[in-house]
Scaffold this active site. Structure first.
Site, mmCIF file in Angstrom:
data_model
loop_
_atom_site.group_PDB
_atom_site.id
_atom_site.type_symbol
_atom_site.label_atom_id
_atom_site.label_comp_id
_atom_site.label_asym_id
_atom_site.label_seq_id
_atom_site.Cartn_x
_atom_site.Cartn_y
_atom_site.Cartn_z
ATOM 1 N N SER A 60 -31.515 -57.447 -43.880
ATOM 2 C CA SER A 60 -31.870 -58.181 -42.338
ATOM 3 C C SER A 60 -32.310 -58.408 -41.615
ATOM 4 O O SER A 60 -32.997 -56.844 -41.735
ATOM 5 C CB SER A 60 -30.521 -58.321 -42.599
ATOM 6 O OG SER A 60 -30.193 -58.728 -40.692
ATOM 7 N N TYR A 82 -22.328 -54.130 -40.783
ATOM 8 C CA TYR A 82 -23.706 -55.103 -41.193
ATOM 9 C C TYR A 82 -24.395 -54.783 -40.827
ATOM 10 O O TYR A 82 -25.712 -54.547 -42.500
ATOM 11 C CB TYR A 82 -23.718 -56.181 -40.418
ATOM 12 C CG TYR A 82 -24.731 -57.739 -40.403
ATOM 13 C CD1 TYR A 82 -24.141 -58.290 -41.713
ATOM 14 C CD2 TYR A 82 -25.327 -57.117 -39.921
ATOM 15 C CE1 TYR A 82 -25.383 -59.115 -42.029
ATOM 16 C CE2 TYR A 82 -27.096 -58.019 -40.935
ATOM 17 C CZ TYR A 82 -26.609 -58.904 -41.308
ATOM 18 O OH TYR A 82 -27.334 -59.630 -41.999
HETATM 19 N N1 NAD Z 1 -29.391 -66.735 -41.667
HETATM 20 C C1 NAD Z 1 -30.030 -65.953 -41.025
HETATM 21 O O1 NAD Z 1 -30.306 -66.011 -40.117
HETATM 22 C C2 NAD Z 1 -30.115 -64.545 -42.010
HETATM 23 C C3 NAD Z 1 -30.535 -63.582 -41.066
HETATM 24 C C4 NAD Z 1 -30.118 -62.102 -41.642
HETATM 25 C C5 NAD Z 1 -29.402 -62.124 -42.833
HETATM 26 N N2 NAD Z 1 -29.334 -62.790 -43.456
HETATM 27 C C6 NAD Z 1 -29.062 -63.344 -44.908
HETATM 28 O O2 NAD Z 1 -28.984 -63.670 -45.661
HETATM 29 C C7 NAD Z 1 -28.244 -64.347 -47.097
HETATM 30 C C8 NAD Z 1 -27.589 -65.538 -46.941
HETATM 31 O O3 NAD Z 1 -27.118 -66.009 -45.743
HETATM 32 P P1 NAD Z 1 -26.698 -67.030 -44.981
HETATM 33 O O4 NAD Z 1 -27.623 -67.513 -44.029
HETATM 34 O O5 NAD Z 1 -27.548 -68.802 -46.509
HETATM 35 O O6 NAD Z 1 -25.529 -67.346 -44.854
HETATM 36 P P2 NAD Z 1 -24.097 -68.163 -45.777
HETATM 37 O O7 NAD Z 1 -23.326 -68.244 -44.602
HETATM 38 O O8 NAD Z 1 -24.775 -69.352 -45.393
HETATM 39 O O9 NAD Z 1 -24.519 -68.651 -47.361
HETATM 40 C C9 NAD Z 1 -23.384 -67.445 -47.805
HETATM 41 C C10 NAD Z 1 -22.951 -67.117 -48.568
HETATM 42 O O10 NAD Z 1 -22.445 -66.262 -49.480
HETATM 43 C C11 NAD Z 1 -21.059 -66.460 -49.686
HETATM 44 N N3 NAD Z 1 -19.981 -65.391 -50.267
HETATM 45 C C12 NAD Z 1 -19.622 -64.570 -48.903
HETATM 46 N N4 NAD Z 1 -19.816 -62.511 -49.253
HETATM 47 C C13 NAD Z 1 -18.892 -63.205 -51.234
HETATM 48 C C14 NAD Z 1 -19.197 -62.858 -51.787
HETATM 49 N N5 NAD Z 1 -17.964 -61.446 -51.651
HETATM 50 N N6 NAD Z 1 -19.171 -62.813 -53.492
HETATM 51 C C15 NAD Z 1 -19.953 -63.582 -52.991
HETATM 52 N N7 NAD Z 1 -20.108 -64.732 -52.498
HETATM 53 C C16 NAD Z 1 -19.737 -64.759 -51.182
HETATM 54 C C17 NAD Z 1 -20.222 -67.007 -48.775
HETATM 55 O O11 NAD Z 1 -19.094 -68.150 -49.596
HETATM 56 C C18 NAD Z 1 -21.214 -68.695 -48.502
HETATM 57 O O12 NAD Z 1 -21.521 -69.525 -49.577
HETATM 58 C C19 NAD Z 1 -27.186 -63.325 -46.349
HETATM 59 O O13 NAD Z 1 -26.865 -61.873 -47.171
HETATM 60 C C20 NAD Z 1 -27.327 -62.502 -44.531
HETATM 61 O O14 NAD Z 1 -26.490 -61.423 -44.869
HETATM 62 C C21 NAD Z 1 -29.363 -64.663 -43.144
#
Ligand code: NAD
Length: 240
Positions: free
Chosen positions: A138, A151
């Site tokens: 992130s 986080y």
């Molecule tokens: N979207 C952003 O801007 C952003 C920014 C920085 C980091 N991220 C990182 O990107 C990754 C994906 O995020 P996203 O934005 O697609 O989020 P999202 O919430 O759309 O998807 C995350 C998915 O992970 C699943 N999940 C959560 N805990 C879990 C577990 N213990 N075991 C298995 N599955 C689990 C959830 O059910 C969900 O389907 C994450 O690691 C997040 O921290 C996203």
């Protein structure tokens, strides 16, 4: 068809960026094992993709569950080339409001979950002559934003795990890379970021999950065969 003949596991792929990656991987010729803690969500994405995908309900922090994921992937598709440690807990809170239970769960999902994934695929990847592991960090692992204590700590840990893992797994031709989203359009994007994108993000907009997925495809593919231990920011020049 940049991933023709490859087999990939993508965690947390029932939603957001993981789901887009699963769709793009399949379109590029890969077989995809889609896991998520929400079973219905990953089953829906797999059903949309069709016979190139299977879904497994799995909490990445569950070690026994990882054995099941790997065994199913091998039984179904015969090998494992790619692991995307995408699943993440994205809850925010201050240091003062972070209790031990919250901290433990955050580290369990975001660090231990990725560690268990790396451990689980290491043997099959070695047997197969190599592989690619992609850890999702992130932008908060490149800065120290108050209010994201647990986080932020967990994502700093992800960066370290990539670097150390890359060195130890390189002799077996297993590449380990960190990909870092800035603000990407998914259900977990904080609405204020989208609303203030014009001023917060030099490119003036949040990124699309498809824009992120294209980078994941490249790093997972043989085009990136000499890329390991590296970190890439996909963030419209937000952190640089
Ligand atoms: N979207 C952003 O801007 C952003 C920014 C920085 C980091 N991220 C990182 O990107 C990754 C994906 O995020 P996203 O934005 O697609 O989020 P999202 O919430 O759309 O998807 C995350 C998915 O992970 C699943 N999940 C959560 N805990 C879990 C577990 N213990 N075991 C298995 N599955 C689990 C959830 O059910 C969900 O389907 C994450 O690691 C997040 O921290 C996203």
């Amino acid at each position: 068809m940049k991933l023709a003949g490859k087999v990939a596991i993508i965690t947390g792929a029932g939603s957001g960026m993981g789901a887009d990656e699963a769709r793009m991987f399949a379109a590029e010729g890969a077989k995809v094992v889609i896991t998520d803690i929400v079973g219905d969500a990953c089953r829906k994405v797999a059903a949309e993709i069709g016979e190139s995908a299977i879904a497994i309900e799995h909490d990445v922090a569950d070690e026994a569950g990882w054995s099941r994921v790997v065994a199913t992937a091998l039984a179904q598709f015969g090998k494992i080339d790619i692991l995307v440690n995408n699943a993440g807990l994205t809850k925010s809170d201050t240091f003062d409001n972070t209790d031990v239970a919250f901290m433990r769960r955050m580290l369990d999902v975001n660090i231990i979950g990725s560690f268990l994934g790396m451990k689980a695929v290491r043997g099959p990847m070695k047997d197969n002559g190599g592989g690619a592991i992609i850890n999702i960090a992130s932008g908060l692992a490149f800065t120290s934003l108050p209010g994201y204590f647990a986080y932020g700590v967990s994502k700093w840990g992800v960066r370290g795990m990539t670097r150390l893992g890359a060195k130890e797994l390189a002799p077996d031709n297993i590449r380990v890379v960190t990909l870092t989203p800035g603000a990407i359009e998914t259900p977990s994007l904080v609405p204020a970021v989208r609303e203030n994108a014009a001023t917060m993000i030099p490119m003036g907009r949040v990124g699309g999950a498809d824009e992120f997925a294209r980078v994941v495809v490249f790093i997972a593919s043989d085009d990136a065969s000499y890329v390991s231990g590296a970190e890439f920011l996909i963030d419209g020049a937000m952190i640089c």
